[in-house]
Design an enzyme around this catalytic site. Structure first.
Site, PDB file in Angstrom:
ATOM      1  N   ARG A  77       0.553  14.135  13.201  1.00 58.01           N
ATOM      2  CA  ARG A  77       0.830  14.012  11.770  1.00 58.01           C
ATOM      3  C   ARG A  77       0.844  15.361  11.043  1.00 58.01           C
ATOM      4  NH1 ARG A  77      -1.636   8.561   9.303  1.00 58.01           N
ATOM      5  NH2 ARG A  77       0.413   8.500   8.362  1.00 58.01           N
ATOM      6  N   ARG A 102      -8.304  -0.550   4.760  1.00 60.21           N
ATOM      7  CA  ARG A 102      -7.474   0.498   4.134  1.00 60.21           C
ATOM      8  C   ARG A 102      -6.176  -0.085   3.610  1.00 60.21           C
ATOM      9  NH1 ARG A 102      -8.705   5.652   6.993  1.00 60.21           N
ATOM     10  NH2 ARG A 102      -7.257   6.543   5.519  1.00 60.21           N
ATOM     11  N   ASP A 104       4.907   0.568  11.892  1.00 60.00           N
ATOM     12  CA  ASP A 104       3.716  -0.104  11.358  1.00 60.00           C
ATOM     13  C   ASP A 104       3.609  -1.564  11.810  1.00 60.00           C
ATOM     14  OD1 ASP A 104       3.073   2.235  10.129  1.00 60.00           O
ATOM     15  OD2 ASP A 104       3.681   1.619   8.121  1.00 60.00           O
ATOM     16  N   LYS A 159       0.839  -1.216   0.000  1.00 61.16           N
ATOM     17  CA  LYS A 159       0.000   0.000   0.000  1.00 61.16           C
ATOM     18  C   LYS A 159       0.867   1.256   0.000  1.00 61.16           C
ATOM     19  CE  LYS A 159      -1.611   1.510   4.073  1.00 61.16           C
ATOM     20  NZ  LYS A 159      -1.297   2.880   4.497  1.00 61.16           N
ATOM     21  N   ASN A 160       1.889   1.245   0.863  1.00 59.25           N
ATOM     22  CA  ASN A 160       2.656   2.475   1.033  1.00 59.25           C
ATOM     23  C   ASN A 160       3.613   2.753  -0.115  1.00 59.25           C
ATOM     24  OD1 ASN A 160       1.229   2.946   3.288  1.00 59.25           O
ATOM     25  ND2 ASN A 160       2.806   2.324   4.752  1.00 59.25           N
ATOM     26  N   CYS A 210      -5.179   7.517   9.214  1.00 55.98           N
ATOM     27  CA  CYS A 210      -5.249   6.919  10.554  1.00 55.98           C
ATOM     28  C   CYS A 210      -4.865   7.940  11.613  1.00 55.98           C
ATOM     29  CB  CYS A 210      -4.312   5.716  10.652  1.00 55.98           C
ATOM     30  SG  CYS A 210      -4.905   4.253   9.796  1.00 55.98           S
TER      31      CYS A 210
HETATM   32  C1  EPZ Z   1       4.246   6.870   6.304  1.00 56.58           C
HETATM   33  O1  EPZ Z   1       3.452   7.877   6.904  1.00 56.58           O
HETATM   34  C2  EPZ Z   1       3.356   5.653   6.190  1.00 56.58           C
HETATM   35  N1  EPZ Z   1       2.212   5.968   5.353  1.00 56.58           N
HETATM   36  C3  EPZ Z   1       2.904   5.223   7.568  1.00 56.58           C
HETATM   37  O2  EPZ Z   1       2.156   4.038   7.436  1.00 56.58           O
HETATM   38  C4  EPZ Z   1       4.131   4.925   8.426  1.00 56.58           C
HETATM   39  O3  EPZ Z   1       3.717   4.630   9.734  1.00 56.58           O
HETATM   40  C5  EPZ Z   1       5.057   6.134   8.450  1.00 56.58           C
HETATM   41  O4  EPZ Z   1       5.386   6.547   7.088  1.00 56.58           O
HETATM   42  C6  EPZ Z   1       6.363   5.886   9.169  1.00 56.58           C
HETATM   43  O5  EPZ Z   1       7.007   4.784   8.599  1.00 56.58           O
HETATM   44  C7  EPZ Z   1       2.328   5.904   4.040  1.00 56.58           C
HETATM   45  O6  EPZ Z   1       3.374   5.622   3.497  1.00 56.58           O
HETATM   46  C8  EPZ Z   1       1.106   6.159   3.250  1.00 56.58           C
HETATM   47  P1  EPZ Z   1       6.257  10.239   8.331  1.00 56.58           P
HETATM   48  P2  EPZ Z   1       3.937   9.392   6.925  1.00 56.58           P
HETATM   49  O7  EPZ Z   1       6.096  11.519   7.604  1.00 56.58           O
HETATM   50  O8  EPZ Z   1       4.632   9.668   5.658  1.00 56.58           O
HETATM   51  C9  EPZ Z   1       6.571  13.490  11.818  1.00 56.58           C
HETATM   52  C10 EPZ Z   1       0.285   2.635   7.769  1.00 56.58           C
HETATM   53  O9  EPZ Z   1      -0.271   2.086   8.764  1.00 56.58           O
HETATM   54  N2  EPZ Z   1       6.380  14.508  10.764  1.00 56.58           N
HETATM   55  O10 EPZ Z   1       7.485   9.439   8.113  1.00 56.58           O
HETATM   56  O11 EPZ Z   1       2.787  10.198   7.324  1.00 56.58           O
HETATM   57  C11 EPZ Z   1       5.276  12.704  12.047  1.00 56.58           C
HETATM   58  O12 EPZ Z   1       4.384  13.386  12.867  1.00 56.58           O
HETATM   59  C12 EPZ Z   1       0.750   4.060   7.828  1.00 56.58           C
HETATM   60  O13 EPZ Z   1       0.426   2.064   6.686  1.00 56.58           O
HETATM   61  C13 EPZ Z   1       6.465  15.837  11.102  1.00 56.58           C
HETATM   62  O14 EPZ Z   1       6.683  16.211  12.264  1.00 56.58           O
HETATM   63  O15 EPZ Z   1       4.995   9.316   8.117  1.00 56.58           O
HETATM   64  C14 EPZ Z   1       5.795  11.439  12.646  1.00 56.58           C
HETATM   65  O16 EPZ Z   1       6.014  11.629  14.009  1.00 56.58           O
HETATM   66  C15 EPZ Z   1       0.413   4.745   9.093  1.00 56.58           C
HETATM   67  N3  EPZ Z   1       6.261  16.771  10.133  1.00 56.58           N
HETATM   68  C16 EPZ Z   1       7.141  11.243  11.935  1.00 56.58           C
HETATM   69  O17 EPZ Z   1       7.483  12.522  11.403  1.00 56.58           O
HETATM   70  C17 EPZ Z   1       6.018  16.419   8.845  1.00 56.58           C
HETATM   71  O18 EPZ Z   1       5.845  17.313   7.990  1.00 56.58           O
HETATM   72  C18 EPZ Z   1       7.104  10.221  10.807  1.00 56.58           C
HETATM   73  O19 EPZ Z   1       6.103  10.561   9.883  1.00 56.58           O
HETATM   74  C19 EPZ Z   1       5.952  15.055   8.508  1.00 56.58           C
HETATM   75  C20 EPZ Z   1       6.151  14.109   9.490  1.00 56.58           C
END
Ligand code: EPZ
Length: 421
Positions: free
Chosen positions: A121, A399, A306, A22-23, A116
């Site tokens: 986020r 999802r 995840d 998915k990701n 989610c």
């Molecule tokens: C991706 O989410 C995945 N989703 C998530 O999978 C996964 O948990 C996550 O990466 C971490 O591996 C998809 O790929 C669609 P991040 P993403 O930006 O991109 C902070 C699942 O269950 N952050 O790496 O949203 C954020 O708050 C899902 O399949 C900021 O502070 O994750 C978090 O604490 C859930 N500011 C950390 O970084 C930003 O602008 C990691 O988030 C962006 C992120």
């Protein structure tokens, strides 16, 4: 509304074919809007989040069609740079369309994404990177209007955290920028490499995906391509946890074992016997699950957030005390109160540490999925619980996990989906 009902204590046996990631699929579908032409995307999982991405593509003027696990996107007619809130709210990855729109049209208008509820986020890293590239972003009551009056310019960007989504969004926007964009402290997840492979096949010049520094040369002429999505490493780890919890021995077919290297040591520490071959992984459940002294989620190649919920569920019936530290999201233990309803002894400290005192037995209960991986965790626990577990709110599971209950049934589980009123 639908529920999944699982009667536990039936060992799993046989093999299961792994779905596409998915990701990976979601950023690649967004990327299909940034190029001009027909993209044929194989191994695209049949999930509600993928449907949501296809709806966005259709809205902005692309033509999409699904043939089994192949999704075809013809982006030659893309003509809208605005995505309505109702489509943005359907999933988190909708924000990746902003980078794609900036690359394609030099502007984009979106609202905050849904997805989610596992933490705050924010998207500040995405937006500040776009600003550094010359984008002007106005927040009009939650509506983000982005334009680049002087055009996007390649920039040297250093991420405060290796955010997966920010890395992907910058990769997309930089396709439309003059000159080179360099992302330092980029995310290194396999899904980043898959996105780069897709974009390179479309004509983009990208170096370093999978490493901490990624370089993208903008303004290459981009066309569609044919691409196969990588296998879903998180769903693979979900099946391993299912087998560990239910007992038995299963083969997960179509895996890329290299992507599972961050999780395999944890399952082995819990007593699973795992054999890896090129495209198949077999897992034999231990008679009794061992505790994992301490496990901490981290960006790739660390243990993935995840896979945290499913491992927490697996450890609920372990021998001894395990500690799991969630370092990525602030609100990712929402499955714990549900596991407690099944008899688990878990306490969450400071919102980010789960102390799991393994119990002898879990009992079936009526529980509710709060997010995708937390929902899968309830299935893991249910497979090792005595009696019947009813899992509500399974739209969260849908999802990201293709027909979870049917795949489990094929492996010998007593699992079914029922419609409710
Ligand atoms: C991706 O989410 C995945 N989703 C998530 O999978 C996964 O948990 C996550 O990466 C971490 O591996 C998809 O790929 C669609 P991040 P993403 O930006 O991109 C902070 C699942 O269950 N952050 O790496 O949203 C954020 O708050 C899902 O399949 C900021 O502070 O994750 C978090 O604490 C859930 N500011 C950390 O970084 C930003 O602008 C990691 O988030 C962006 C992120």
């Amino acid at each position: 509304m639908e529920n999944i009902i699982i009667s536990g204590m039936n060992p799993l046996n046989g093999s299961v074919e792994l779905q596409g990631s998915k990701n990976s699929a979601l950023p690649i579908l967004a990327a299909a809007a940034a190029v001009d032409g027909i993209s044929i995307i194989h191994n695209c999982p049949d999930l509600s989040d993928v449907d949501a991405a296809m709806k966005i593509l259709d809205f902005i003027g692309c033509k999409t069609k699904r043939e089994g696990h192949t999704v075809i996107v013809d982006s030659s007619g893309a003509n809208a740079s605005r995505i309505p809130e109702r489509l943005m709210k359907e999933m988190r990855s909708s924000i990746l369309f902003l980078g794609a729109l900036l690359a394609r049209f030099g502007c984009g208008c979106v609202s905050a994404p849904g997805g989610c509820e596992i933490g705050l986020r924010p998207i500040d890293l995405h937006l500040s990177a776009f600003r550094s590239m010359g984008a002007v972003i106005e927040d009009n009551g939650g509506l983000l209007e982005c334009s680049a009056p002087l055009g996007l310019k390649g920039a040297a960007l250093s991420l405060a955290f290796p955010s997966v989504g920010a890395t992907e969004n910058i990769m997309l926007a930089s396709l439309g920028a003059d000159g080179e964009t360099v992302i330092t402290n980029a995310a290194r997840e396999p899904e980043i490499i898959d996105l780069a492979r897709f974009l390179s096949s479309c004509g983009a010049e990208i170096i370093g995906a999978g490493e901490s520094v990624i370089r993208i040369k903008g303004k290459a002429k981009l066309h569609g391509c044919e691409h196969r999505i990588i296998p879903d490493r998180i769903v693979a780890s979900t099946y391993i946890a299912c087998a560990a919890s239910a007992g038995g021995k299963i083969a997960v077919k179509g895996v890329d074992c290299a992507h599972l290297s961050p999780v395999i040591p944890a399952f082995e520490a819990a007593g699973c016997i795992i054999h890896q071959s090129e495209k198949e992984l077999t897992v034999k459940a231990p008679k009794k699950i061992s505790r994992i002294k301490s496990l901490r989620t981290m960006p790739y190649p660390g243990f993935p957030t995840d896979s945290q919920a499913i491992v927490t569920a697996m450890l609920a019936r372990s021998e001894g005390t395990s500690v799991i530290i969630e370092k990525i999201f602030e609100n990712r233990f929402r499955h714990v109160p549900e596991l407690i309803k099944m008899g688990a002894d878990i306490r969450v400290e400071d919102g980010c540490v789960a102390v799991i005192e393994g119990v002898e037995r879990l009992s079936g209960a009526r529980v509710g999925a709060c997010d995708l991986r937390g929902g899968c965790a309830l299935a893991v626990a249910a497979l090792g619980a005595e009696g019947e577990t009813v899992i509500e709110n399974i739209h969260h599971i849908d999802r990201g996990c293709e027909s979870l209950e049917s795949r489990l049934r094929e492996l010998g589980a007593d699992a079914k989906r029922i419609k409710t009123n």
